[in-house]
Write a protein that holds these residues in place. Structure first.
Motif, PDB file in Angstrom:
ATOM      1  N   UNK A 321      -8.525  43.792   8.159  1.00 24.80           N
ATOM      2  CA  UNK A 321      -9.847  43.195   8.347  1.00 24.80           C
ATOM      3  C   UNK A 321     -10.595  43.971   9.428  1.00 24.80           C
ATOM      4  N   UNK A 322      -9.917  44.279  10.513  1.00 24.92           N
ATOM      5  CA  UNK A 322     -10.472  45.111  11.588  1.00 24.92           C
ATOM      6  C   UNK A 322      -9.391  46.113  11.997  1.00 24.92           C
ATOM      7  N   UNK A 323      -9.709  47.393  11.921  1.00 25.31           N
ATOM      8  CA  UNK A 323      -8.706  48.418  12.229  1.00 25.31           C
ATOM      9  C   UNK A 323      -8.844  48.858  13.682  1.00 25.31           C
ATOM     10  N   UNK A 324      -8.788  47.872  14.579  1.00 25.68           N
ATOM     11  CA  UNK A 324      -8.896  48.175  15.995  1.00 25.68           C
ATOM     12  C   UNK A 324      -7.534  48.435  16.615  1.00 25.68           C
ATOM     13  N   UNK A 325      -6.684  47.419  16.653  1.00 27.75           N
ATOM     14  CA  UNK A 325      -5.371  47.563  17.277  1.00 27.75           C
ATOM     15  C   UNK A 325      -4.495  48.599  16.572  1.00 27.75           C
ATOM     16  N   UNK A 326      -4.333  48.515  15.243  1.00 32.05           N
ATOM     17  CA  UNK A 326      -3.523  49.550  14.588  1.00 32.05           C
ATOM     18  C   UNK A 326      -4.176  50.921  14.641  1.00 32.05           C
ATOM     19  N   UNK A 327      -5.506  50.969  14.514  1.00 31.51           N
ATOM     20  CA  UNK A 327      -6.206  52.249  14.555  1.00 31.51           C
ATOM     21  C   UNK A 327      -6.107  52.930  15.898  1.00 31.51           C
ATOM     22  N   UNK A 328      -6.114  52.136  16.971  1.00 32.32           N
ATOM     23  CA  UNK A 328      -5.988  52.697  18.316  1.00 32.32           C
ATOM     24  C   UNK A 328      -4.647  53.400  18.487  1.00 32.32           C
ATOM     25  N   UNK A 329      -3.579  52.779  17.988  1.00 27.60           N
ATOM     26  CA  UNK A 329      -2.246  53.386  18.089  1.00 27.60           C
ATOM     27  C   UNK A 329      -2.164  54.627  17.212  1.00 27.60           C
ATOM     28  N   UNK A 330      -2.707  54.527  15.989  1.00 24.91           N
ATOM     29  CA  UNK A 330      -2.660  55.676  15.080  1.00 24.91           C
ATOM     30  C   UNK A 330      -3.422  56.870  15.643  1.00 24.91           C
ATOM     31  N   UNK A 331      -4.607  56.610  16.202  1.00 24.12           N
ATOM     32  CA  UNK A 331      -5.415  57.717  16.732  1.00 24.12           C
ATOM     33  C   UNK A 331      -4.801  58.328  17.977  1.00 24.12           C
ATOM     34  N   UNK A 332      -3.981  57.537  18.686  1.00 25.30           N
ATOM     35  CA  UNK A 332      -3.287  58.064  19.871  1.00 25.30           C
ATOM     36  C   UNK A 332      -2.003  58.801  19.502  1.00 25.30           C
ATOM     37  N   UNK A 333      -1.685  58.845  18.213  1.00 26.70           N
ATOM     38  CA  UNK A 333      -0.476  59.533  17.771  1.00 26.70           C
ATOM     39  C   UNK A 333       0.794  58.733  17.975  1.00 26.70           C
ATOM     40  N   UNK A 334       0.667  57.419  18.168  1.00 25.80           N
ATOM     41  CA  UNK A 334       1.844  56.618  18.474  1.00 25.80           C
ATOM     42  C   UNK A 334       2.515  55.976  17.282  1.00 25.80           C
ATOM     43  N   UNK A 335       1.923  56.096  16.071  1.00 25.97           N
ATOM     44  CA  UNK A 335       2.482  55.428  14.898  1.00 25.97           C
ATOM     45  C   UNK A 335       3.473  56.332  14.176  1.00 25.97           C
ATOM     46  N   UNK A 336       4.648  55.803  13.883  1.00 25.43           N
ATOM     47  CA  UNK A 336       5.595  56.523  13.037  1.00 25.43           C
ATOM     48  C   UNK A 336       5.174  56.476  11.579  1.00 25.43           C
ATOM     49  N   UNK A 337       4.467  55.432  11.182  1.00 23.62           N
ATOM     50  CA  UNK A 337       3.955  55.331   9.820  1.00 23.62           C
ATOM     51  C   UNK A 337       2.777  54.374   9.796  1.00 23.62           C
ATOM     52  N   UNK A 338       1.810  54.651   8.897  1.00 24.39           N
ATOM     53  CA  UNK A 338       0.641  53.813   8.670  1.00 24.39           C
ATOM     54  C   UNK A 338       0.807  53.232   7.269  1.00 24.39           C
ATOM     55  N   UNK A 339       0.915  51.907   7.154  1.00 26.50           N
ATOM     56  CA  UNK A 339       1.414  51.279   5.937  1.00 26.50           C
ATOM     57  C   UNK A 339       0.470  50.177   5.463  1.00 26.50           C
ATOM     58  N   UNK A 340       0.140  50.104   4.165  1.00 25.96           N
ATOM     59  CA  UNK A 340      -0.637  48.970   3.650  1.00 25.96           C
ATOM     60  C   UNK A 340       0.128  47.667   3.842  1.00 25.96           C
ATOM     61  N   UNK A 341      -0.597  46.582   4.059  1.00 25.30           N
ATOM     62  CA  UNK A 341       0.065  45.306   4.337  1.00 25.30           C
ATOM     63  C   UNK A 341       0.942  44.872   3.168  1.00 25.30           C
ATOM     64  N   UNK A 342       0.546  45.177   1.952  1.00 24.08           N
ATOM     65  CA  UNK A 342       1.342  44.791   0.798  1.00 24.08           C
ATOM     66  C   UNK A 342       2.663  45.522   0.689  1.00 24.08           C
ATOM     67  N   UNK A 343       2.809  46.632   1.411  1.00 23.60           N
ATOM     68  CA  UNK A 343       4.046  47.418   1.378  1.00 23.60           C
ATOM     69  C   UNK A 343       4.836  47.313   2.680  1.00 23.60           C
ATOM     70  N   UNK A 344       4.300  46.590   3.653  1.00 26.30           N
ATOM     71  CA  UNK A 344       4.902  46.599   4.985  1.00 26.30           C
ATOM     72  C   UNK A 344       6.310  46.003   4.997  1.00 26.30           C
ATOM     73  N   UNK A 345       6.533  44.887   4.306  1.00 30.99           N
ATOM     74  CA  UNK A 345       7.851  44.251   4.327  1.00 30.99           C
ATOM     75  C   UNK A 345       8.905  45.174   3.720  1.00 30.99           C
ATOM     76  N   UNK A 346       8.569  45.816   2.603  1.00 26.11           N
ATOM     77  CA  UNK A 346       9.520  46.732   1.959  1.00 26.11           C
ATOM     78  C   UNK A 346       9.766  47.960   2.819  1.00 26.11           C
ATOM     79  N   UNK A 347       8.683  48.515   3.370  1.00 22.50           N
ATOM     80  CA  UNK A 347       8.805  49.721   4.193  1.00 22.50           C
ATOM     81  C   UNK A 347       9.661  49.438   5.432  1.00 22.50           C
TER      82      UNK A 347
END
Length: 359
Positions: A321-347
């Motif tokens: 809905x708002x890509x603030x918190x996850x986007x901040x981590x992704x743009x800082x290079x801190x995310x190991x993976x960026x995942x759609x919510x529908x795939x998050x549990x499986x991933x």
């Protein structure tokens, strides 16, 4: 040029409609295009006036706020994301109002505001204006076509796991979080053996309702965290509104800790507080999952977990809905993976399987 906020007001109280109009009148770029005293009238005006924002009272006679929301949300699903209408629930802080508002957030409402109840009418208007301005600006910003907060690389392959088992899972969310948790947590709770700790930015009575709602649909018990309680390995703990959630270890036993230290990132509970505590107490054996939300809470804490050897997953922009918190981590290079919510549990499940913590 910024998009004009064309707002439909829905409330059965003429007095409160007047207060809303007064509060909105001093926000530049806002036009009230109509008002409705009940859900049925609101749905008809929603179709004919095509507002880009609606304030929707939770408690109304006849077709109430939840029923009207369901109709509006179904129409939203037929539109591109940048043409959808933002529905802001207007709630009291009563137990019933909080419970219904949480269900509305899970059912597709963009966000909510609370009805202030100060003795001074001018203070009520000021509080309303402050709440509305923040929510409206945020919605119009993310609604703008092509308005991406940042550009990140495509999702990485499944990250490698440190040579030790993941001990706990921590989750953070804000705007859009109740719906994301409803989509993600039931499946994840069926797979995950580790205790799960959640920070969702909500007021106190609302986090209790969120825990109750999630408890009904998850395979494991979901509860508000309490101070000094030994952690059940099967437990899912939600930080209560107004309190930071931390962990400590007593021998081999994890224990939940609550405090009311100053807010961080304007939030209490704050994800950064939980994340720092988890990284320290569990020596980095942590999986952190950051879902949709406004702001950057969790970015510094995720960095702490990462440096300690933990793993960071964030929700992708398209499903947020708002890509603030996850986007901040992704743009800082801190995310190991960026995942759609529908795939998050499986991933996340595949990841924990490799750490020998998944069924």
């Amino acid at each position: 040029m910024a998009e004009l906020g064309r707002i439909l007001l829905v409330d059965d109280s003429r007095v409160f409609l007047s207060v809303l109009r007064t509060a909105l009148s001093e926000i530049p770029g806002i036009e009230v295009i109509g008002s409705a005293p009940d859900g049925e009238t609101a749905v008809n005006l929603f179709r004919t006036l095509k507002p880009n924002l609606v304030t929707l009272d939770v408690e109304m006679p006849g077709m109430g706020g939840m029923a009207a929301l369901e109709v509006m949300h179904q129409q939203n699903l037929t539109r591109p994301k940048h043409e959808q209408t933002g529905i802001i629930m207007v709630s009291s802080l009563t137990g019933w109002g909080a419970s219904t508002t949480v269900r509305a957030l899970q059912a597709g409402a963009f966000d909510f505001i609370t009805k202030p109840n100060f003795p001074n009418p001018e203070e009520n208007i000021r509080q309303l204006r402050q709440q509305l301005q923040t929510k409206i600006r945020l919605f119009l910003l993310q609604r703008a076509p092509g308005n991406s907060p940042t550009t990140v690389a495509p999702p990485k392959p499944l990250p490698s796991i440190p040579p030790r088992a993941i001990e706990i899972v921590v989750v953070a969310a804000s705007t859009g979080g109740p719906r994301a948790l409803e989509q993600f947590l039931p499946e994840f709770s069926r797979r995950c053996r580790q205790p799960i700790f959640i920070v969702q930015h909500l007021p106190a009575s609302f986090t209790a309702s969120l825990a109750e709602n999630l408890n009904r649909i998850c395979a494991r018990p979901v509860m508000e965290a309490t101070n000094g309680t030994p952690v059940d390995p099967q437990g899912i703990y939600i930080a209560p509104g107004g309190f930071h959630l931390l962990l400590r270890r007593e021998g081999t036993q994890l224990v939940t800790v609550l405090n009311q230290h100053p807010p961080e990132n304007l939030c209490r509970p704050a994800a950064d507080v939980l994340f720092r505590s988890a990284a320290s107490v569990c020596d980095g054996r942590v999986l952190a999952i950051v879902l949709t939300g406004m702001g950057n809470d969790g970015t510094r804490g995720a960095s702490t977990i990462k440096r300690a050897g933990g793993v960071i997953l964030v929700q992708d922009e398209a499903s947020s809905i708002v890509w603030g918190m996850p986007g901040s981590i992704a743009s800082a290079g801190g995310a190991d993976a960026v995942v759609p919510i529908g795939e998050m549990a499986t991933f996340a499940g595949r990841l924990l399987t490799d750490s020998e913590g998944f069924r």
